[in-house]
Structure formats: C-alpha cells, structure tokens
Design an enzyme around this catalytic site. Structure first.
Site, PDB file in Angstrom:
ATOM      1  N   CYS A  75     -75.154 -17.821 -16.449  1.00  0.00           N
ATOM      2  CA  CYS A  75     -73.791 -17.284 -16.360  1.00  0.00           C
ATOM      3  C   CYS A  75     -72.936 -18.361 -15.705  1.00  0.00           C
ATOM      4  CB  CYS A  75     -73.825 -16.028 -15.495  1.00  0.00           C
ATOM      5  SG  CYS A  75     -72.199 -15.376 -15.061  1.00  0.00           S
ATOM      6  N   CYS A 189     -68.646 -19.710 -21.069  1.00  0.00           N
ATOM      7  CA  CYS A 189     -69.114 -18.397 -20.634  1.00  0.00           C
ATOM      8  C   CYS A 189     -70.254 -18.087 -21.585  1.00  0.00           C
ATOM      9  CB  CYS A 189     -68.011 -17.345 -20.779  1.00  0.00           C
ATOM     10  SG  CYS A 189     -68.613 -15.645 -20.603  1.00  0.00           S
TER      11      CYS A 189
HETATM   12  N1  DGL Z   1     -71.583 -14.451 -18.941  1.00  0.00           N
HETATM   13  C1  DGL Z   1     -70.746 -14.744 -17.854  1.00  0.00           C
HETATM   14  C2  DGL Z   1     -70.357 -16.215 -17.827  1.00  0.00           C
HETATM   15  O1  DGL Z   1     -71.061 -17.029 -18.360  1.00  0.00           O
HETATM   16  C3  DGL Z   1     -69.579 -13.913 -17.464  1.00  0.00           C
HETATM   17  C4  DGL Z   1     -69.232 -12.614 -18.057  1.00  0.00           C
HETATM   18  C5  DGL Z   1     -68.544 -11.707 -17.048  1.00  0.00           C
HETATM   19  O2  DGL Z   1     -69.297 -10.997 -16.365  1.00  0.00           O
HETATM   20  O3  DGL Z   1     -67.309 -11.719 -16.923  1.00  0.00           O
HETATM   21  O4  DGL Z   1     -69.378 -16.586 -17.256  1.00  0.00           O
END
Ligand code: DGL
Length: 264
Positions: A75, A189
């Site tokens: 993430c 993301c």
């Molecule tokens: N998957 C997450 C990232 O790579 C973020 C998604 C979220 O919870 O806003 O930033």
C-alpha cells in the site's frame, strides 16, 4: 528459518493483490497471508497520525501471531507514511511500496508525467524526495484520486465499473496546466492497476502506465533468496472488517490462489 513461515502482504483493501500476482510469479511456493484492513479502508482520506497508528499497531499484532519471514506493506499510502516507523519497531524485514517515479521519469518522452495516488500519498515528503531525486528537468503532475479506490473494490466484488466513473475520478490529473502533454502515468496506489483497462480507455492509448509491483516482487525474492518454502495449508486472507462483506471477494481472491477467508 521455518520453511512454513509466511510472507505477509498488507493493504487497506484489495490493492495488495496487484503485488501478490507478481509475488506468485516469482515465488510460487511461498506461503502467503494476505491481510486487508477493511475496517480502516480507505486510508487515502485519513490523517498521517491515524494511518501510522493503525498500520504499526496491526502489523505488530500480526507479526506476533504469524511470525512472518517478511512483511510487504502493499500500500503506497501506508508505506509513504509509516514504513520508517514500522521498521523501527519490528525486527521482521519489511518491504514497502513506493511510487514508481524513477522508472516513469526514464520512460516519458514528452517530459511531462503524472502521478495518481491517494490524497494522503500525494502530500508526503517521501514523494517530494523521489521527485527531487529522479524527476529533475521533467515536469511531474500529481493528482489525489481517492475516488478510484472504491471503484477498484467494487470491481473485485463483481460490480460493474464504468469507464466514465473512472475517468471522472482521474480527470484532475489532465485538467492541470500541461496535463495534455502527459504521456506516462505512475499508478501510485496499489488499487489502481486493478483498473488499468478502464484507465487506459479513459486516458487513451498514448499514455503508458507504470507501477511498482514487479519491482516489489523482485525485492521480496531477493530478500528471501535461498530460503525454503513449504505450504502446510491453503493460503488465506484475513480482514479487520466484517467477514460477510469480505466473502463477496471470494471469487477475486480465488483467482489469486487464496481459498480461505477469515476475520482477524
Ligand atoms: N491501496 C492503497 C495505496 O496503495 C490505498 C487505498 C486506500 O485505502 O485509500 O495507497
């Protein structure tokens, strides 16, 4: 090293699956636990303090429970905010996910490239440093596209996601001065590569999308080089949220080789 010690992949939701896909390719025998902080999703509109506390607290408890050989924070939001802090408190090797600004800067021909991530990621000094280090002489336009996260979650729950909805959430990137010159977009993301087809339709074929999943998988393979892997049971995914909601993702997880869904 216990051969059945898992690799723990952590994300706020399903975004980490884009990293899992690449890890599977390089390390097909590695036992995996996929942890989704669905009770905390989305991270993108939360404060730094809240994200850091959640991520450090959860990873501490998970590390204690499962003794993973390695943790991947799959993430960007959590990594750009909490990677240093988590590394300080845990002895487990931690691999983070940081925006692929370096490769994208090398790819752009127009010299103007975009960064799409969550609003929280866009304002991190970590991103400023990457831009400063690797995007010298180029123009990097940023856009916090929080709206793409629920669309990716919906898609993996089998819901129909329209190109219009994806275009609407991402259009702030190209509506900036010089936006029309963008030829390369960093998907910063882990949820966003799940929408790559829709993003391509929205931005047009002239735009190249870049993300870090393969590089992260290579890093994990490098750090576990020479280690033995034995699966003693099926790989599983755990959620901090409601299991009933998580079960809607069962077909999507099955496509990534995860047949068991549990509550953390
Ligand atoms: N998957 C997450 C990232 O790579 C973020 C998604 C979220 O919870 O806003 O930033």
């Amino acid at each position: 090293m216990n051969a059945s010690a898992p690799i723990l992949l952590f994300d706020s939701g399903v975004g980490g699956l884009t990293v899992l896909r690449e890890v599977r390719t390089l390390l097909p025998d590695a036992p995996i636990i996929y942890a989704a902080d669905m009770a905390g999703l989305p991270y993108g509109n939360k404060s730094e303090a809240e994200i850091a506390a959640r991520v450090a607290g959860l990873l501490g408890r998970m590390a204690e429970r499962w003794q993973p050989r390695l943790i991947c924070i799959a993430c960007n939001t959590a990594s750009t905010i909490a990677l240093g802090m988590v590394r300080d408190v845990l002895e487990t090797p931690i691999v983070g996910t940081v925006p692929a600004i370096k490769p994208a800067a090398a790819i752009t021909k127009s010299g103007v490239f975009g960064l799409l991530g969550t609003e929280a990621t866009m304002r991190q000094s970590y991103v400023d440093r990457l831009e400063h280090e690797f995007a010298g002489g180029k123009r990097l336009l940023r856009h916090g596209a929080n709206g793409l996260v629920p669309l990716a979650e919906a898609k993996l729950r089998g819901e129909k996601v329209s190109i219009d909805a994806v275009a609407e959430a991402a259009k702030g990137l190209v509506l900036q001065p010089h936006g029309e010159e963008i030829d390369t977009v960093v998907l910063a993301c882990t949820h966003f590569p799940l929408l790559e087809d829709e993003l391509r339709a929205a931005f047009g074929d002239h735009v190249v999308f870049v993300h870090g999943a393969q590089g992260i998988a290579r890093r994990i393979a490098h750090l576990t080089l020479g280690q033995e892997f034995t699966r003693t049971g099926p790989d599983r995914a755990v959620t901090t949220g409601e299991l009933a909601d998580f079960n809607l993702l069962a077909p999507a997880f099955a496509a990534y080789g995860i047949e068991r869904l549990e509550k953390f």
